[in-house]
Design a protein around this motif. Sequence first.
Motif, PDB file in Angstrom:
ATOM      1  N   ALA A 172     -16.136  56.370  61.772  1.00 49.00           N
ATOM      2  CA  ALA A 172     -15.887  57.079  60.518  1.00 49.00           C
ATOM      3  C   ALA A 172     -14.507  57.734  60.537  1.00 49.00           C
ATOM      4  CB  ALA A 172     -16.967  58.123  60.276  1.00 49.00           C
ATOM      5  N   GLU A 173     -13.869  57.743  59.378  1.00 52.61           N
ATOM      6  CA  GLU A 173     -12.526  58.313  59.242  1.00 52.61           C
ATOM      7  C   GLU A 173     -12.630  59.750  58.739  1.00 52.61           C
ATOM      8  OE1 GLU A 173      -9.167  56.143  56.961  1.00 52.61           O
ATOM      9  OE2 GLU A 173      -9.953  57.650  55.542  1.00 52.61           O
ATOM     10  N   MET A 174     -11.928  60.669  59.412  1.00 51.91           N
ATOM     11  CA  MET A 174     -11.842  62.046  58.919  1.00 51.91           C
ATOM     12  C   MET A 174     -10.375  62.442  58.848  1.00 51.91           C
ATOM     13  SD  MET A 174     -13.701  65.569  60.102  1.00 51.91           S
ATOM     14  CE  MET A 174     -13.534  67.044  59.074  1.00 51.91           C
ATOM     15  N   THR A 175      -9.884  62.550  57.621  1.00 49.05           N
ATOM     16  CA  THR A 175      -8.480  62.846  57.375  1.00 49.05           C
ATOM     17  C   THR A 175      -8.305  64.309  57.020  1.00 49.05           C
ATOM     18  OG1 THR A 175      -8.138  60.616  56.494  1.00 49.05           O
ATOM     19  CG2 THR A 175      -6.473  62.267  55.937  1.00 49.05           C
ATOM     20  N   MET A 176      -7.232  64.911  57.516  1.00 53.73           N
ATOM     21  CA  MET A 176      -6.858  66.244  57.054  1.00 53.73           C
ATOM     22  C   MET A 176      -5.404  66.237  56.626  1.00 53.73           C
ATOM     23  SD  MET A 176      -7.378  70.037  58.729  1.00 53.73           S
ATOM     24  CE  MET A 176      -9.157  69.849  58.673  1.00 53.73           C
ATOM     25  N   GLU A 177      -5.161  66.717  55.405  1.00 47.70           N
ATOM     26  CA  GLU A 177      -3.793  66.900  54.951  1.00 47.70           C
ATOM     27  C   GLU A 177      -3.152  68.043  55.714  1.00 47.70           C
ATOM     28  OE1 GLU A 177      -3.796  65.309  50.361  1.00 47.70           O
ATOM     29  OE2 GLU A 177      -3.976  67.466  50.713  1.00 47.70           O
ATOM     30  N   ALA A 178      -1.857  67.910  55.976  1.00 46.23           N
ATOM     31  CA  ALA A 178      -1.144  68.921  56.758  1.00 46.23           C
ATOM     32  C   ALA A 178       0.282  69.036  56.236  1.00 46.23           C
ATOM     33  CB  ALA A 178      -1.125  68.531  58.239  1.00 46.23           C
ATOM     34  N   ASN A 179       0.828  70.224  56.335  1.00 44.71           N
ATOM     35  CA  ASN A 179       2.243  70.414  56.045  1.00 44.71           C
ATOM     36  C   ASN A 179       2.997  70.606  57.349  1.00 44.71           C
ATOM     37  OD1 ASN A 179       2.146  70.116  53.320  1.00 44.71           O
ATOM     38  ND2 ASN A 179       2.612  72.244  52.816  1.00 44.71           N
ATOM     39  N   PRO A 180       4.157  69.974  57.493  1.00 43.14           N
ATOM     40  CA  PRO A 180       4.966  70.219  58.692  1.00 43.14           C
ATOM     41  C   PRO A 180       5.225  71.718  58.858  1.00 43.14           C
ATOM     42  CG  PRO A 180       5.872  68.412  57.404  1.00 43.14           C
ATOM     43  CD  PRO A 180       4.800  69.028  56.562  1.00 43.14           C
ATOM     44  N   GLY A 181       5.139  72.158  60.092  1.00 40.63           N
ATOM     45  CA  GLY A 181       5.350  73.575  60.368  1.00 40.63           C
ATOM     46  C   GLY A 181       4.075  74.387  60.378  1.00 40.63           C
ATOM     47  N   THR A 182       2.935  73.784  60.004  1.00 46.80           N
ATOM     48  CA  THR A 182       1.663  74.520  60.006  1.00 46.80           C
ATOM     49  C   THR A 182       0.693  73.964  61.037  1.00 46.80           C
ATOM     50  OG1 THR A 182       0.671  73.112  58.286  1.00 46.80           O
ATOM     51  CG2 THR A 182       1.900  75.058  57.544  1.00 46.80           C
ATOM     52  N   THR A 183       1.192  73.133  61.956  1.00 49.41           N
ATOM     53  CA  THR A 183       0.294  72.496  62.924  1.00 49.41           C
ATOM     54  C   THR A 183       0.845  72.652  64.335  1.00 49.41           C
ATOM     55  OG1 THR A 183       1.427  70.415  62.469  1.00 49.41           O
ATOM     56  CG2 THR A 183      -0.646  70.774  61.329  1.00 49.41           C
ATOM     57  N   ASP A 184       0.541  73.786  64.965  1.00 48.84           N
ATOM     58  CA  ASP A 184       0.933  73.939  66.361  1.00 48.84           C
ATOM     59  C   ASP A 184      -0.096  73.255  67.257  1.00 48.84           C
ATOM     60  OD1 ASP A 184      -1.272  75.661  66.481  1.00 48.84           O
ATOM     61  OD2 ASP A 184      -0.046  77.468  66.338  1.00 48.84           O
ATOM     62  N   MET A 185       0.164  73.238  68.539  1.00 50.48           N
ATOM     63  CA  MET A 185      -0.704  72.514  69.472  1.00 50.48           C
ATOM     64  C   MET A 185      -2.122  73.069  69.476  1.00 50.48           C
ATOM     65  SD  MET A 185       1.009  70.020  70.932  1.00 50.48           S
ATOM     66  CE  MET A 185       0.417  69.661  72.582  1.00 50.48           C
ATOM     67  N   GLU A 186      -2.260  74.394  69.405  1.00 50.83           N
ATOM     68  CA  GLU A 186      -3.596  74.996  69.442  1.00 50.83           C
ATOM     69  C   GLU A 186      -4.427  74.547  68.247  1.00 50.83           C
ATOM     70  OE1 GLU A 186      -5.776  79.407  69.517  1.00 50.83           O
ATOM     71  OE2 GLU A 186      -3.608  79.255  69.199  1.00 50.83           O
ATOM     72  N   LYS A 187      -3.819  74.582  67.071  1.00 52.36           N
ATOM     73  CA  LYS A 187      -4.560  74.216  65.863  1.00 52.36           C
ATOM     74  C   LYS A 187      -4.916  72.730  65.868  1.00 52.36           C
ATOM     75  CE  LYS A 187      -3.196  76.316  62.277  1.00 52.36           C
ATOM     76  NZ  LYS A 187      -2.409  76.725  61.085  1.00 52.36           N
ATOM     77  N   LEU A 188      -3.970  71.894  66.260  1.00 50.92           N
ATOM     78  CA  LEU A 188      -4.237  70.455  66.315  1.00 50.92           C
ATOM     79  C   LEU A 188      -5.341  70.131  67.313  1.00 50.92           C
ATOM     80  CD1 LEU A 188      -0.618  69.004  66.094  1.00 50.92           C
ATOM     81  CD2 LEU A 188      -2.460  68.592  64.450  1.00 50.92           C
ATOM     82  N   ALA A 189      -5.381  70.868  68.415  1.00 49.55           N
ATOM     83  CA  ALA A 189      -6.433  70.642  69.420  1.00 49.55           C
ATOM     84  C   ALA A 189      -7.804  70.975  68.836  1.00 49.55           C
ATOM     85  CB  ALA A 189      -6.153  71.472  70.664  1.00 49.55           C
ATOM     86  N   VAL A 190      -7.881  72.059  68.070  1.00 53.70           N
ATOM     87  CA  VAL A 190      -9.138  72.432  67.408  1.00 53.70           C
ATOM     88  C   VAL A 190      -9.545  71.343  66.414  1.00 53.70           C
ATOM     89  CG1 VAL A 190     -10.219  74.082  65.819  1.00 53.70           C
ATOM     90  CG2 VAL A 190      -8.814  74.914  67.706  1.00 53.70           C
ATOM     91  N   MET A 191      -8.577  70.834  65.673  1.00 50.48           N
ATOM     92  CA  MET A 191      -8.862  69.786  64.698  1.00 50.48           C
ATOM     93  C   MET A 191      -9.381  68.526  65.378  1.00 50.48           C
ATOM     94  SD  MET A 191      -5.479  70.571  62.385  1.00 50.48           S
ATOM     95  CE  MET A 191      -5.367  68.943  61.647  1.00 50.48           C
ATOM     96  N   LYS A 192      -8.739  68.125  66.453  1.00 52.44           N
ATOM     97  CA  LYS A 192      -9.167  66.914  67.156  1.00 52.44           C
ATOM     98  C   LYS A 192     -10.563  67.096  67.746  1.00 52.44           C
ATOM     99  CE  LYS A 192      -6.986  63.243  69.797  1.00 52.44           C
ATOM    100  NZ  LYS A 192      -8.087  62.742  70.593  1.00 52.44           N
ATOM    101  N   GLU A 193     -10.800  68.237  68.338  1.00 52.82           N
ATOM    102  CA  GLU A 193     -12.122  68.535  68.895  1.00 52.82           C
ATOM    103  C   GLU A 193     -13.180  68.559  67.802  1.00 52.82           C
ATOM    104  OE1 GLU A 193     -15.106  69.447  71.612  1.00 52.82           O
ATOM    105  OE2 GLU A 193     -13.033  68.834  72.003  1.00 52.82           O
ATOM    106  N   GLY A 194     -12.779  68.973  66.597  1.00 54.15           N
ATOM    107  CA  GLY A 194     -13.716  69.074  65.477  1.00 54.15           C
ATOM    108  C   GLY A 194     -13.959  67.775  64.735  1.00 54.15           C
TER     109      GLY A 194
END
Length: 388
Positions: free
Chosen positions: A98-120
């Motif tokens: 299954a595909e789960m897409t999240m829209e993002a703006n450059p500058g709003t995705t640091d490593m911590e947040k991206l890690a939470v997103m991937k884990e989620g």
Amino acid sequence: MSERPWWKKPRAVYIHIPFCTNKCHYCDFNSFVLKGQPVMDYLDALEREMEQTVKRLEPERVDTIFVGGGTPTVLTPEQMDVFLRMVRTYFPQRSAGAEMTMEANPGTTDMEKLAVMKEGGVNRLSFGVQSFDTELLARIGRIHSVDDVYASLENARKLGFGNVSIDLMFGLPNQTLEQLDRSIQAALALDLQHYSIYGLKVEENTLFHTLFQRNELPLPEEEVELDMYRLIMDRLKAAGYVQYEISNFSKPGFESRHNSAYWRNESYYGLGAGAHGYLEGVRHVNIKGVQPYIDATRKGLPVLEKTSVSRQEAMEDFMMVGLRLLDGVNRQAFREQFGLELEEAFGPLLSRLTRKGLLEETLQGYRLSEAAIMYANDVFGEFVGFFS
């Protein structure tokens, strides 16, 4: 004509996060500047809507989830974790891959947040880049820099995101073919899986609309805008990308599954303030304001308005959105959904558009001709009110 229901249970979910760091000059989406907003109250309201929605119509299987906005990635890592846990709770029936897409703006995705997103469970990112020209970004109200773009994409790469898309825009104020070409070349140098390319539309209730009304918005001439679109198609095709939809290009196998559900006119859940949904032959729009949406979820579903779609209107919609796909509309899919052949429904119109060189008949159905891609809206308009 068969009287059986023509809709199926939804396998796509759209969720709206309406918060942004700022409002871009061209944006008419339902979005609000983040400062001072009741974010956690909004997430609580989303949970109430999810609970009521799946209780009313439980999904059999979810193929795709798309989190849009606004800018979903303005959520803090903690808020993001809460949100993604909630999504997993109410939509756990995921198909394999299954595909789960999240829209993002450059500058709003640091490593911590991206890690939470991937884990989620997020496995596809869609960045609103728009241009690789710093001055042009400022001119359209974007607050990220080109350096932010590269940093965000590098963070995503380091964390193993293997399905990344970026949006680019053309037809912007004072934009030249040369500027656009440089942005395309910079984008292609990233070797991403997917690119979405959109022409500027001047929408009401935007700063650009105000400027346009004052004759203070220096847009490219129509012929230049067509040249921009031709340039985009030529550059991306030469780089090996498949144009699978009017505005979208991908490497094989990386087409947007979520947007493809829209283009196939399939049902989908729409959750969040101002979100649109399409369930059991009824389109709905949710209440748009943040606090009114929150309050409404305490009393029931936060629906602003509903519109029932007749079988004939659904057939017209099938053609209008399906012809956006470069493969076109599929005879078998139409037959399975509506119980009759394409030619039974639209025979004279299909013949006329084919004779005019705007449509081509394929083994599977009909598609836009190469020449008609430039003027696709004129073709779509032929199906509006066809049965009226």
